[in-house]
Design a protein around this motif. Structure first.
Motif, short mmCIF file in Angstrom:
data_model
loop_
_atom_site.label_atom_id
_atom_site.label_comp_id
_atom_site.label_asym_id
_atom_site.label_seq_id
_atom_site.Cartn_x
_atom_site.Cartn_y
_atom_site.Cartn_z
N CYS A 58 0.73 -1.36 0.03
CA CYS A 58 -0.16 -0.16 -0.01
C CYS A 58 0.77 1.27 0.09
O CYS A 58 0.53 2.44 -0.20
N VAL A 59 2.16 1.06 0.08
CA VAL A 59 2.95 2.32 0.22
C VAL A 59 4.14 2.32 -1.04
O VAL A 59 3.89 3.00 -1.95
N THR A 60 5.11 1.69 -0.65
CA THR A 60 6.33 1.82 -1.66
C THR A 60 5.89 1.00 -2.87
O THR A 60 6.46 1.59 -3.94
N GLY A 61 5.17 0.19 -3.02
CA GLY A 61 4.98 -0.63 -4.23
C GLY A 61 3.85 0.37 -5.04
O GLY A 61 3.98 0.27 -6.32
N SER A 96 6.49 14.13 5.74
CA SER A 96 6.69 13.41 6.71
C SER A 96 5.77 12.39 7.19
O SER A 96 5.88 11.57 8.34
N GLY A 97 4.85 12.10 6.16
CA GLY A 97 3.77 10.97 6.22
C GLY A 97 4.25 9.86 6.26
O GLY A 97 5.37 9.80 5.62
N GLY A 98 3.38 8.80 6.36
CA GLY A 98 3.68 7.27 6.09
C GLY A 98 3.94 7.23 4.75
O GLY A 98 5.00 6.27 4.39
N VAL A 99 3.28 7.72 3.82
CA VAL A 99 3.44 7.58 2.41
C VAL A 99 4.59 8.47 1.92
O VAL A 99 5.50 8.16 1.22
N GLY A 100 4.67 9.87 2.51
CA GLY A 100 5.64 10.73 2.01
C GLY A 100 6.94 10.38 2.16
O GLY A 100 7.82 10.51 1.44
N ILE A 101 7.19 9.94 3.48
CA ILE A 101 8.55 9.95 3.73
C ILE A 101 9.39 8.66 3.12
O ILE A 101 10.66 8.42 2.62
N HIS A 102 8.38 7.59 2.48
CA HIS A 102 8.97 6.45 1.89
C HIS A 102 8.90 7.05 0.32
O HIS A 102 9.68 6.42 -0.41
N ALA A 103 8.11 7.88 -0.24
CA ALA A 103 8.08 8.21 -1.50
C ALA A 103 9.46 9.08 -1.81
O ALA A 103 9.82 8.74 -2.53
N GLY A 114 -2.48 7.97 -1.75
CA GLY A 114 -2.45 8.28 -0.35
C GLY A 114 -3.63 8.91 -0.01
O GLY A 114 -4.13 8.59 1.28
N ASN A 115 -4.39 9.66 -0.72
CA ASN A 115 -5.46 10.35 -0.18
C ASN A 115 -6.71 10.19 -1.03
O ASN A 115 -6.96 10.32 -2.15
N ALA A 159 -3.07 8.74 -10.91
CA ALA A 159 -3.67 8.32 -9.73
C ALA A 159 -3.55 6.93 -9.28
O ALA A 159 -3.79 5.99 -10.22
N HIS A 160 -3.31 6.14 -8.37
CA HIS A 160 -3.00 4.96 -7.82
C HIS A 160 -3.43 4.61 -6.42
O HIS A 160 -3.22 5.49 -5.70
N ALA A 161 -4.28 3.57 -6.42
CA ALA A 161 -4.70 3.17 -5.06
C ALA A 161 -3.88 1.79 -4.65
O ALA A 161 -4.56 1.54 -3.53
N SER A 162 -3.29 1.51 -5.60
CA SER A 162 -2.77 0.03 -5.10
C SER A 162 -1.63 -0.39 -6.15
O SER A 162 -1.32 0.17 -7.05
N ALA A 163 -1.09 -1.63 -5.83
CA ALA A 163 0.25 -2.10 -6.58
C ALA A 163 -0.13 -3.27 -7.26
O ALA A 163 -1.15 -4.16 -6.51
#
Ligand SMILES: [Zn+2]
Ligand SMILES: [Zn+2]
Length: 332
Positions: free
Chosen positions: A146-149, A173-180, A256-257, A280-284
């Motif tokens: 749900c994040v890096t992929g 700094s968010g869970g998605v952003g910091i890994h993006a 992410g949103n 836009a994407h919601a999954s991998a």
């Protein structure tokens, strides 16, 4: 076993005892090593996901170890570490066979039609399983579906990211952003991280090449250089500045949103004249997950907290407060 269950629409999350899962045909049972909290869970708890069955075990991000395999399962053995996609595709339709299983008509979502992963064990369909290489940690693996992929899908496969390109990440700094930031760096980009919090700027700076603090960031971004890819993890509050940051031919990735409210009024002429592509994407997909796992040793998982199932509601309080950097995990 213990599980975090949503009993009915808008009825909150209850940690309770449920029967241990048994693998059906084409399924495995995994012991959950780590699951992860996501903003989507909050929308699910508010009743925005109409396909949810009730009661349902919440949670759609997981890494686990296979305990038992069901009838007809080949290629997976007990003891192997796996992640699951956010959904189970049928594995047989044209979309599935061409590697676009995210578009499968008969896909079923975990924590929607199928029970999810906030539990000691989970039943997972083999069509959604991806093996985790031994050099990838549980913390890095749980971020993939749900994040890096998903970020990888957006910036590599859809966005065509190029080495040396200047990329801007909102919600840095968010869970998605910091890994993006880290995925873009691992693919050779220069990255500007945007945060609204002065106190979080030093952590963002640890990963990004440049940091901008504030809600109006487009002018400052243009002074740094031609931003040609924006990874917008905030969405509604940032889309206008994200579009303004882009140089011609730029791509705007929205991830992410999934806020149900309406974003600002898009001036189509602006998008057309600047030759902008919005993705836009919601999954991998499995392919995204496999390629991201190969990159995962270059990505440092940033974990705000790891909570037990009993304390999962405290994890959501932390998520809602925004007073954190990175992802909140569950260790059953
Ligand atoms: Zn998620
Ligand atoms: Zn299919």
């Amino acid at each position: 076993m213990k599980a975090a269950v949503v009993p009915g629409p808008k009825q909150g999350l209850v940690v309770t005892e449920v029967p241990d899962p048994k693998p059906g045909k084409g399924e495995v049972v995994i012991r959950v090593n780590r699951a992860a909290l996501c903003y989507r869970d909050l929308l699910q708890l508010q009743g925005y996901y109409p396909r949810m069955k009730y009661p349902v075990i919440l949670g759609h991000e997981v890494v686990g170890t296979i305990e038992e395999v069901g009838e007809g399962v080949t290629g997976f053995e007990p003891g192997e570490r796996v992640i699951s996609l956010l959904y189970a595709p049928d594995g047989t339709c044209d979309y599935c066979l061409s590697g676009d299983e995210a578009y499968c008509h008969s896909r079923q979502g975990y924590s929607e039609e199928l029970d999810g992963f906030f539990a000691e064990k989970a039943r997972v369909k083999v069509t959604s399983l991806v093996k985790v290489p031994k050099e990838v940690s549980d913390e890095a693996a749980v971020l993939v579906p749900c994040v890096t992929g998903m970020i990888y899908r957006g910036i590599r496969r859809s966005g065509g990211i190029r080495p040396g390109e200047l990329v801007l990440v909102t919600g840095a700094s968010g869970g998605v952003g910091i890994h993006a930031i880290q995925v873009a760096k691992a693919l050779g980009a220069k990255v500007i991280g945007v945060t609204t919090s002065e106190s979080k700027a030093p952590i963002v700076k640890k990963y990004a090449d440049y940091v901008i603090v504030g809600r109006k960031f487009s002018e400052e971004a243009k002074k740094i250089g031609d931003v040609t890819l924006v990874i917008d993890t905030v969405g509604t509050p940032t889309i206008e500045e994200s579009l303004k940051s882009l140089w011609m031919g730029g791509r705007l990735l929205q991830i992410g949103n999934v806020d149900p409210s309406q974003a600002y009024q898009l001036r189509l002429g602006y998008v057309i004249l600047k030759d902008i592509k919005i993705v836009a994407h919601a999954s991998a997909t499995k392919r995204d997950a496999l390629e991201t796992l190969k990159l995962s040793t270059k990505i440092e998982p940033v974990i705000a907290a790891t909570v037990s199932l009993d304390r999962i509601n405290e994890g959501y309080e932390l998520l809602k407060s925004g007073n954190k950097v990175g992802k909140v995990l569950v260790k059953p």
